[in-house]
Design an enzyme around this catalytic site. Structure first.
Site, PDB file in Angstrom:
ATOM      1  N   GLY A  46       0.795  -1.114   0.026  1.00 37.78           N
ATOM      2  CA  GLY A  46       0.099  -0.044   0.058  1.00 37.78           C
ATOM      3  C   GLY A  46       0.846   1.248  -0.028  1.00 37.78           C
ATOM      4  N   GLN A  51       3.180   9.880   1.228  1.00 36.76           N
ATOM      5  CA  GLN A  51       4.554   9.203   1.292  1.00 36.76           C
ATOM      6  C   GLN A  51       5.519   9.600   0.058  1.00 36.76           C
ATOM      7  OE1 GLN A  51       2.466   5.245   2.059  1.00 36.76           O
ATOM      8  NE2 GLN A  51       4.444   5.074   3.203  1.00 36.76           N
ATOM      9  N   LEU A  94       6.467   1.437   4.541  1.00 35.86           N
ATOM     10  CA  LEU A  94       7.440   1.862   3.862  1.00 35.86           C
ATOM     11  C   LEU A  94       8.214   3.151   4.350  1.00 35.86           C
ATOM     12  CD1 LEU A  94       6.089   1.136   0.366  1.00 35.86           C
ATOM     13  CD2 LEU A  94       7.852  -0.395   1.510  1.00 35.86           C
ATOM     14  N   HIS A 135      -4.618   1.557   7.517  1.00 40.03           N
ATOM     15  CA  HIS A 135      -3.336   2.125   7.758  1.00 40.03           C
ATOM     16  C   HIS A 135      -3.029   3.253   6.466  1.00 40.03           C
ATOM     17  CE1 HIS A 135       1.197   1.473   7.916  1.00 40.03           C
ATOM     18  NE2 HIS A 135       1.114   2.117   6.848  1.00 40.03           N
ATOM     19  N   GLU A 136      -3.554   2.939   5.292  1.00 37.18           N
ATOM     20  CA  GLU A 136      -3.326   4.137   4.202  1.00 37.18           C
ATOM     21  C   GLU A 136      -4.065   5.541   4.479  1.00 37.18           C
ATOM     22  OE1 GLU A 136      -0.579   3.739   2.595  1.00 37.18           O
ATOM     23  OE2 GLU A 136      -0.657   1.485   3.014  1.00 37.18           O
ATOM     24  N   HIS A 139      -2.418   7.691   6.789  1.00 36.23           N
ATOM     25  CA  HIS A 139      -1.357   8.525   6.254  1.00 36.23           C
ATOM     26  C   HIS A 139      -2.175   9.774   5.632  1.00 36.23           C
ATOM     27  CE1 HIS A 139       2.361   6.365   6.199  1.00 36.23           C
ATOM     28  NE2 HIS A 139       1.703   5.327   5.460  1.00 36.23           N
TER      29      HIS A 139
HETATM   30 ZN   LIG Z   1       2.425   3.281   5.737  1.00 31.74          ZN
END
Ligand SMILES: [Zn+2]
Length: 172
Positions: A46, A51, A94, A135-136, A139
């Site tokens: 993902g 990011q 990541l 999770h994404e 972000h």
């Molecule tokens: Zn992440």
């Protein structure tokens, strides 16, 4: 297509909120293509636009097994509209180097989002897919999975990261 640099913690851009997408054009499509290339190269399951330093509400997820064909899902301006159950499992990111930890998440989520053409859709996911979506989407709100762990664990991780970054600097 171009590979983009994945920004890592503690870079401040990861703490910024992403803005909703309002223009659905070729440039947005290119952003999604770049994000996909970057995610598969990492490799990861993902990626959120934050990011790679783009503060736009765009996330991509592919939770296939390593031996399965690519199965990319794109969610623009995603919103969790329902959630169910809870499950604790190991999570990594990541953007968070050399670390993984147990995180409690909803077991099942329903997400409302737009596709790359601006068409609204709803999507239901469970287990790993649901975890990746939560999770994404975090972000996009400037939140990282390490915000869900205890402050003691987080302090230990910060110490470990500081040491790691120092070692990298000395080796450079
Ligand atoms: Zn992440």
């Amino acid at each position: 297509m171009s590979l983009r640099k994945i920004i890592t913690y503690p870079h401040p851009v990861l703490r910024k909120k992403a803005e909703p997408v309002t223009v659905f054009d070729k440039e947005l499509e290119q952003l999604v293509v770049d994000m996909a290339e970057t995610m598969y190269d990492a490799p990861g399951s993902g990626l959120a636009a934050n990011q790679i330093g783009e503060l736009r509400q765009v996330i991509i997820v592919d939770v296939r097994e390593a031996d399965e064909a690519k199965n990319l899902h794109v969610f623009i301006n995603p919103l969790i509209v329902a959630e169910e159950g809870s499950v604790t499992d190991v999570e990594g990111c990541l953007s968070v180097l050399e670390y993984s930890s147990n995180v409690k998440r909803a077991q099942k989520v329903r997400v409302s989002a737009l596709d790359v053409k601006g068409k609204q859709f709803e999507f239901e996911a469970e287990e790993w897919f649901a975890r990746a979506l939560q999770h994404e989407i975090d972000h996009l709100h400037g939140k990282l999975f390490i915000d869900h762990i205890s402050s003691l664990k987080r302090t230990l991780y910060k110490k470990k990261l500081k040491k790691l970054l120092q070692e990298q600097e000395e080796a450079a």
